[in-house]
Scaffold this motif. Structure first.
Motif, short mmCIF file in Angstrom:
data_model
loop_
_atom_site.label_atom_id
_atom_site.label_comp_id
_atom_site.label_asym_id
_atom_site.label_seq_id
_atom_site.Cartn_x
_atom_site.Cartn_y
_atom_site.Cartn_z
N ILE A 1 0.85 -1.20 0.00
CA ILE A 1 0.00 0.00 0.00
C ILE A 1 0.89 1.25 0.00
N GLN A 2 0.48 2.24 -0.78
CA GLN A 2 1.31 3.42 -1.00
C GLN A 2 0.47 4.68 -0.82
N ARG A 3 1.14 5.78 -0.49
CA ARG A 3 0.43 7.07 -0.39
C ARG A 3 0.99 8.05 -1.40
N THR A 4 0.10 8.91 -1.89
CA THR A 4 0.54 9.99 -2.77
C THR A 4 -0.15 11.28 -2.35
N PHE A 5 0.37 12.37 -2.85
CA PHE A 5 -0.17 13.68 -2.51
C PHE A 5 -0.86 14.28 -3.74
N SER A 6 -2.01 14.89 -3.52
CA SER A 6 -2.81 15.44 -4.60
C SER A 6 -3.25 16.87 -4.27
N ILE A 7 -3.31 17.70 -5.30
CA ILE A 7 -3.93 19.02 -5.15
C ILE A 7 -5.02 19.17 -6.22
N ILE A 8 -6.22 19.54 -5.77
CA ILE A 8 -7.27 19.98 -6.71
C ILE A 8 -7.05 21.49 -6.86
N GLU A 26 -11.73 7.90 -6.12
CA GLU A 26 -12.35 6.77 -5.41
C GLU A 26 -12.72 5.64 -6.36
N ASP A 27 -13.20 5.99 -7.54
CA ASP A 27 -13.55 4.96 -8.53
C ASP A 27 -12.33 4.16 -8.96
N ALA A 28 -11.15 4.78 -8.90
CA ALA A 28 -9.91 4.10 -9.28
C ALA A 28 -9.34 3.29 -8.12
N GLY A 29 -10.02 3.28 -6.98
CA GLY A 29 -9.56 2.49 -5.85
C GLY A 29 -8.64 3.24 -4.91
N LEU A 30 -8.56 4.56 -5.08
CA LEU A 30 -7.75 5.38 -4.18
C LEU A 30 -8.62 5.87 -3.02
N ARG A 31 -8.08 5.79 -1.81
CA ARG A 31 -8.82 6.20 -0.61
C ARG A 31 -8.31 7.57 -0.16
N GLU A 76 -4.46 7.06 -0.77
CA GLU A 76 -3.80 5.81 -0.39
C GLU A 76 -4.36 4.66 -1.22
N GLY A 77 -3.48 3.75 -1.61
CA GLY A 77 -3.94 2.57 -2.35
C GLY A 77 -2.76 1.81 -2.93
N GLU A 78 -3.09 0.69 -3.57
CA GLU A 78 -2.08 -0.10 -4.28
C GLU A 78 -1.50 0.77 -5.41
N ASP A 79 -0.18 0.93 -5.45
CA ASP A 79 0.46 1.73 -6.52
C ASP A 79 -0.17 3.11 -6.66
N ALA A 80 -0.42 3.76 -5.53
CA ALA A 80 -1.18 5.02 -5.53
C ALA A 80 -0.56 6.10 -6.42
N ILE A 81 0.77 6.18 -6.46
CA ILE A 81 1.42 7.26 -7.22
C ILE A 81 1.13 7.09 -8.71
N ALA A 82 1.38 5.90 -9.23
CA ALA A 82 1.15 5.63 -10.66
C ALA A 82 -0.33 5.67 -10.99
N LYS A 83 -1.14 5.10 -10.10
CA LYS A 83 -2.59 5.06 -10.35
C LYS A 83 -3.16 6.47 -10.42
#
Ligand code: ATP
Ligand code: MG
Length: 137
Positions: A1-8, A26-31, A76-83
């Motif tokens: 499990i991986q974390r990434t940072f996002s800005i809207i 969320e639809d892509a499986g990111l929490r 957060e999610g599996e391969d969160a950065i790439a996803k």
């Protein structure tokens, strides 16, 4: 499990697209494990984008990022950065695949609706830039 940072980014918050963009994550499986809406200061924007300091668009980028509120998040999610980068699409919306956030919502290469970390090291730095450990749950 991986974390990434996002800005809207401000172009998206101004057009009331926050919910639609979060649905894509969320639809892509990111929490969404942390989220806040903030008005960035010029100092924050300059610090966050310090790696782009020498680029010709730096001034424009900073002005844009402080032109309205943004929503900063930890995903957060599996391969969160790439996803996340997959869901975002190419930096320039003209080159973005169908169904991606930037294809559907971005206005231009500058006003491109979202930011996402590009590597594990930058993800860790960017998360720390905006969140303390106790804000991520
Ligand atoms: P981000 O880092 O925001 O997730 P990215 O990694 O796809 O996007 P970068 O090359 O890191 O793209 O550029 C950072 C941001 O700078 C872009 O998202 C965009 O807002 C802005 N930017 C990049 N290239 C240009 C350009 N040619 N003109 C104006 N703004 C640009
Ligand atoms: Mg980048």
């Amino acid at each position: 499990i991986q974390r990434t940072f996002s800005i809207i980014k401000p172009d998206a918050t101004k057009r009331n697209l926050t919910g639609k963009i979060i649905s894509k994550f969320e639809d892509a499986g990111l929490r969404i494990v942390a989220s806040k809406r903030i008005q960035m200061t010029r100092e924050q924007a300059e610090g966050f984008y310090a790696v782009h300091k020498e680029r010709p668009f730096f001034g424009e980028l900073v002005d844009f990022m402080i032109s309205g509120p943004v929503v900063v998040q930890v995903l957060e999610g599996e391969d969160a950065i790439a996803k996340n980068r997959e869901v975002m699409g190419a930096t320039n919306p003209e080159n973005a695949d169908a169904g991606t956030i930037r294809k559907e919502f971005a206005l231009s290469v500058g006003e491109n609706s979202v930011h996402g970390s590009d590597a594990p090291e930058t993800a860790a730095e960017e998360i720390k830039f905006f969140f303390s450990d106790d804000e991520i749950v």
